[in-house]
Design a protein around this motif. Structure first.
Motif, mmCIF file in Angstrom:
data_model
loop_
_atom_site.group_PDB
_atom_site.id
_atom_site.type_symbol
_atom_site.label_atom_id
_atom_site.label_comp_id
_atom_site.label_asym_id
_atom_site.label_seq_id
_atom_site.Cartn_x
_atom_site.Cartn_y
_atom_site.Cartn_z
ATOM 1 N N SER A 194 0.799 -1.199 -0.163
ATOM 2 C CA SER A 194 -0.051 -0.022 -0.077
ATOM 3 C C SER A 194 0.724 1.413 0.066
ATOM 4 C CB SER A 194 -0.935 -0.077 1.298
ATOM 5 O OG SER A 194 -1.322 1.143 1.323
ATOM 6 N N PRO A 195 0.683 2.138 -1.085
ATOM 7 C CA PRO A 195 1.523 3.332 -0.847
ATOM 8 C C PRO A 195 1.173 4.164 0.124
ATOM 9 C CG PRO A 195 -0.413 3.517 -2.560
ATOM 10 C CD PRO A 195 -0.451 2.023 -1.947
ATOM 11 N N TYR A 196 0.070 4.234 0.913
ATOM 12 C CA TYR A 196 -0.207 5.039 1.878
ATOM 13 C C TYR A 196 0.324 4.560 3.144
ATOM 14 C CZ TYR A 196 -3.393 6.643 -1.485
ATOM 15 O OH TYR A 196 -4.091 7.153 -2.931
ATOM 16 N N CYS A 197 0.375 3.065 3.340
ATOM 17 C CA CYS A 197 1.238 2.689 4.490
ATOM 18 C C CYS A 197 2.678 2.647 4.499
ATOM 19 C CB CYS A 197 0.780 1.219 4.469
ATOM 20 S SG CYS A 197 -0.951 0.750 4.577
ATOM 21 N N TRP A 198 3.027 2.709 3.359
ATOM 22 C CA TRP A 198 4.551 2.909 3.213
ATOM 23 C C TRP A 198 5.050 4.437 3.385
ATOM 24 C CZ3 TRP A 198 8.576 0.417 3.269
ATOM 25 C CH2 TRP A 198 8.867 -1.099 3.030
ATOM 26 N N VAL A 215 0.563 10.836 -10.454
ATOM 27 C CA VAL A 215 1.402 9.586 -10.216
ATOM 28 C C VAL A 215 0.505 8.463 -9.899
ATOM 29 C CG1 VAL A 215 3.145 8.597 -8.673
ATOM 30 C CG2 VAL A 215 3.344 11.247 -9.345
ATOM 31 N N ARG A 216 -0.577 8.581 -9.152
ATOM 32 C CA ARG A 216 -1.384 7.582 -8.683
ATOM 33 C C ARG A 216 -2.257 6.788 -9.627
ATOM 34 N NH1 ARG A 216 -6.385 6.151 -7.043
ATOM 35 N NH2 ARG A 216 -6.671 4.669 -5.693
ATOM 36 N N ILE A 217 -2.815 7.765 -10.459
ATOM 37 C CA ILE A 217 -3.561 7.315 -11.487
ATOM 38 C C ILE A 217 -2.816 6.495 -12.618
ATOM 39 C CG2 ILE A 217 -5.280 7.929 -13.454
ATOM 40 C CD1 ILE A 217 -6.312 7.979 -10.481
ATOM 41 N N PRO A 218 -1.712 7.218 -13.139
ATOM 42 C CA PRO A 218 -0.724 6.286 -13.921
ATOM 43 C C PRO A 218 -0.284 5.023 -13.484
ATOM 44 C CG PRO A 218 -0.178 8.530 -14.256
ATOM 45 C CD PRO A 218 -1.335 8.540 -13.150
ATOM 46 N N LEU A 219 -0.007 5.092 -12.288
ATOM 47 C CA LEU A 219 0.500 3.795 -11.699
ATOM 48 C C LEU A 219 -0.606 2.757 -11.471
ATOM 49 C CD1 LEU A 219 2.986 4.978 -9.011
ATOM 50 C CD2 LEU A 219 3.867 3.997 -11.322
ATOM 51 N N LEU A 220 -1.709 3.236 -11.250
ATOM 52 C CA LEU A 220 -2.758 2.298 -11.068
ATOM 53 C C LEU A 220 -2.789 1.699 -12.397
ATOM 54 C CD1 LEU A 220 -4.960 1.444 -9.129
ATOM 55 C CD2 LEU A 220 -6.454 3.144 -9.862
ATOM 56 N N LYS A 221 -2.866 2.197 -13.784
ATOM 57 C CA LYS A 221 -2.921 1.520 -14.847
ATOM 58 C C LYS A 221 -1.981 0.363 -14.994
ATOM 59 C CE LYS A 221 -5.144 5.392 -17.511
ATOM 60 N NZ LYS A 221 -6.308 4.358 -18.076
ATOM 61 N N ILE A 222 -0.781 0.582 -14.406
ATOM 62 C CA ILE A 222 0.132 -0.311 -14.560
ATOM 63 C C ILE A 222 0.194 -1.509 -13.583
ATOM 64 C CG2 ILE A 222 2.578 -0.732 -14.220
ATOM 65 C CD1 ILE A 222 3.040 2.380 -15.018
ATOM 66 N N LEU A 223 -0.524 -1.066 -12.463
ATOM 67 C CA LEU A 223 -0.403 -2.017 -11.383
ATOM 68 C C LEU A 223 -1.627 -3.092 -11.186
ATOM 69 C CD1 LEU A 223 1.473 0.220 -8.647
ATOM 70 C CD2 LEU A 223 2.606 -1.423 -10.243
ATOM 71 N N SER A 226 -2.908 8.893 6.016
ATOM 72 C CA SER A 226 -1.376 9.160 6.017
ATOM 73 C C SER A 226 -1.046 10.415 6.581
ATOM 74 C CB SER A 226 -0.689 8.713 4.978
ATOM 75 O OG SER A 226 -1.211 9.546 3.752
ATOM 76 N N LEU A 227 -1.589 11.371 5.828
ATOM 77 C CA LEU A 227 -1.341 13.033 6.285
ATOM 78 C C LEU A 227 -1.885 13.290 7.904
ATOM 79 C CD1 LEU A 227 -1.972 15.247 3.200
ATOM 80 C CD2 LEU A 227 0.139 15.169 4.481
ATOM 81 N N ALA A 228 -2.956 12.519 8.268
ATOM 82 C CA ALA A 228 -3.241 12.938 9.781
ATOM 83 C C ALA A 228 -2.232 12.225 10.634
ATOM 84 C CB ALA A 228 -4.699 12.414 9.761
ATOM 85 N N ILE A 229 -1.754 10.977 10.164
ATOM 86 C CA ILE A 229 -0.660 10.306 10.997
ATOM 87 C C ILE A 229 0.447 11.183 11.012
ATOM 88 C CG2 ILE A 229 0.824 8.279 11.132
ATOM 89 C CD1 ILE A 229 -1.511 6.837 10.079
ATOM 90 N N LEU A 260 5.504 10.999 -1.982
ATOM 91 C CA LEU A 260 5.615 10.784 -3.375
ATOM 92 C C LEU A 260 6.353 9.150 -3.228
ATOM 93 C CD1 LEU A 260 5.633 11.203 -6.367
ATOM 94 C CD2 LEU A 260 7.835 12.209 -6.173
ATOM 95 N N ALA A 261 7.517 9.045 -2.285
ATOM 96 C CA ALA A 261 8.143 7.958 -2.159
ATOM 97 C C ALA A 261 7.210 6.807 -1.763
ATOM 98 C CB ALA A 261 9.230 7.865 -1.231
ATOM 99 N N GLY A 262 6.129 6.954 -1.171
ATOM 100 C CA GLY A 262 5.089 5.852 -0.760
ATOM 101 C C GLY A 262 4.625 5.623 -2.107
ATOM 102 N N MET A 263 4.365 6.304 -3.063
ATOM 103 C CA MET A 263 3.545 5.860 -4.352
ATOM 104 C C MET A 263 4.820 4.969 -4.882
ATOM 105 S SD MET A 263 0.524 7.103 -4.901
ATOM 106 C CE MET A 263 -0.472 8.156 -4.027
ATOM 107 N N LEU A 264 5.909 5.497 -5.048
ATOM 108 C CA LEU A 264 6.881 4.545 -6.043
ATOM 109 C C LEU A 264 6.982 3.556 -5.368
ATOM 110 C CD1 LEU A 264 7.140 7.355 -7.251
ATOM 111 C CD2 LEU A 264 9.674 7.109 -7.626
ATOM 112 N N LEU A 265 7.303 3.166 -3.945
ATOM 113 C CA LEU A 265 7.289 2.106 -3.343
ATOM 114 C C LEU A 265 6.153 0.934 -3.656
ATOM 115 C CD1 LEU A 265 8.911 2.958 0.181
ATOM 116 C CD2 LEU A 265 9.620 1.295 -1.731
ATOM 117 N N TRP A 266 5.042 1.619 -3.834
ATOM 118 C CA TRP A 266 3.795 0.849 -4.318
ATOM 119 C C TRP A 266 4.227 0.035 -5.528
ATOM 120 C CZ3 TRP A 266 -0.520 3.503 -7.003
ATOM 121 C CH2 TRP A 266 -1.759 2.802 -7.403
ATOM 122 N N ALA A 267 4.811 0.710 -6.697
ATOM 123 C CA ALA A 267 5.123 -0.036 -7.724
ATOM 124 C C ALA A 267 6.142 -0.839 -7.769
ATOM 125 C CB ALA A 267 5.453 1.330 -8.627
ATOM 126 N N TRP A 268 7.253 -0.485 -7.015
ATOM 127 C CA TRP A 268 8.647 -1.116 -6.691
ATOM 128 C C TRP A 268 8.235 -2.406 -5.975
ATOM 129 C CZ3 TRP A 268 12.124 -2.997 -3.324
ATOM 130 C CH2 TRP A 268 13.275 -3.231 -3.896
#
Length: 244
Positions: A34-38, A122-130, A85-88, A200-208
């Protein structure tokens, strides 16, 4: 192997604190994607705070009913639960002010802007990939729920939304301004990483973590991501990555 310590960790800040992070996992409970958990994992590492990992699958949402909602991440800190995530991030800055994540008011607003932009760029393009990859790594019992819930959200069949090649093109277009920004400094927030970097890194870790990398290793964005990932792994061990 989990990347958080499995025994209670005694802080020297104020009092001993039990901290738990409920986060999304695949059929393999060590695959956390999960990008938000990362984002929250990176924020906790930034603060130097240890925690218990509580991986849950899509079909195990009853485990976080105590939080009053059904989404991860959920952080439980000394009996208090916080979600989103932002509240945390804001909670961690209030409770543990050392090494602030969001900083002053302007910095916090900048992080909210990055959050909004990263969703579309970032999220929408990655969702198409993932999307096809997520379907393969989750527990088979969760696949029907995953399909129906995502199709309802997208308003179309998963197969009609998924477009790995198109997603890669959109991703490259979306991160082009970040690529130029990172040519002049090592992190989005300057000489050291902060909330914007972790959002942003959470999003990229989602893909990675799902075995995808639609950015070039030798790009400025690729070098930035590698710095963040390796800094995390030096302290917490290797991150589990799916293979396809």
């Amino acid at each position: 192997m989990f990347f958080a310590k499995e025994e209670p960790f005694a802080l020297d800040i104020e009092e001993k604190t039990m901290r738990e992070l409920y986060e999304l996992c695949g059929a393999d409970r060590e695959l956390l994607f999960s990008p938000y958990c990362w984002r929250v994992r990176l924020a906790l590492a930034h603060k130097g705070l240890d925690f218990h990992s509580r991986p849950i699958r899509f079909g195990e949402k009853a485990l976080i009913e105590f939080s009053g909602q059904k989404l991860v991440p959920v952080l439980v800190d000394d009996g208090q639960s916080v979600h989103d995530s932002l509240a945390i991030f804001a909670y961690l800055d209030q409770r543990y002010p050392e090494r602030p994540l969001l900083g002053d008011g302007l910095a916090a607003e900048r992080a909210r802007l990055v959050e909004r932009l990263s969703f579309h760029m970032v999220r929408i393009p990655l969702l198409k990939i993932l999307l096809p990859r997520i379907g393969q790594v989750i527990d088979p019992a969760d696949r029907e729920y995953f399909r129906s819930s995502r199709e309802q959200m997208l308003g179309m069949r998963l197969e009609d939304f998924a477009d790995p090649q198109g997603g890669e093109r959109l991703f490259r277009e979306g991160v082009a301004p970040l690529e130029m920004w990172l040519r002049d400094q090592p992190f989005l927030e300057g000489q050291a990483p902060g909330a914007c970097d972790y959002l942003l890194a959470g999003m990229l870790l989602w893909a990675w973590c799902l075995g995808a990398q639609p950015w070039a290793e030798d790009s400025a964005l690729g070098a930035w991501f590698t710095r963040i990932r390796l800094a995390y792994e030096r302290e917490h061990g290797p991150i589990r990555r799916a293979s396809f």
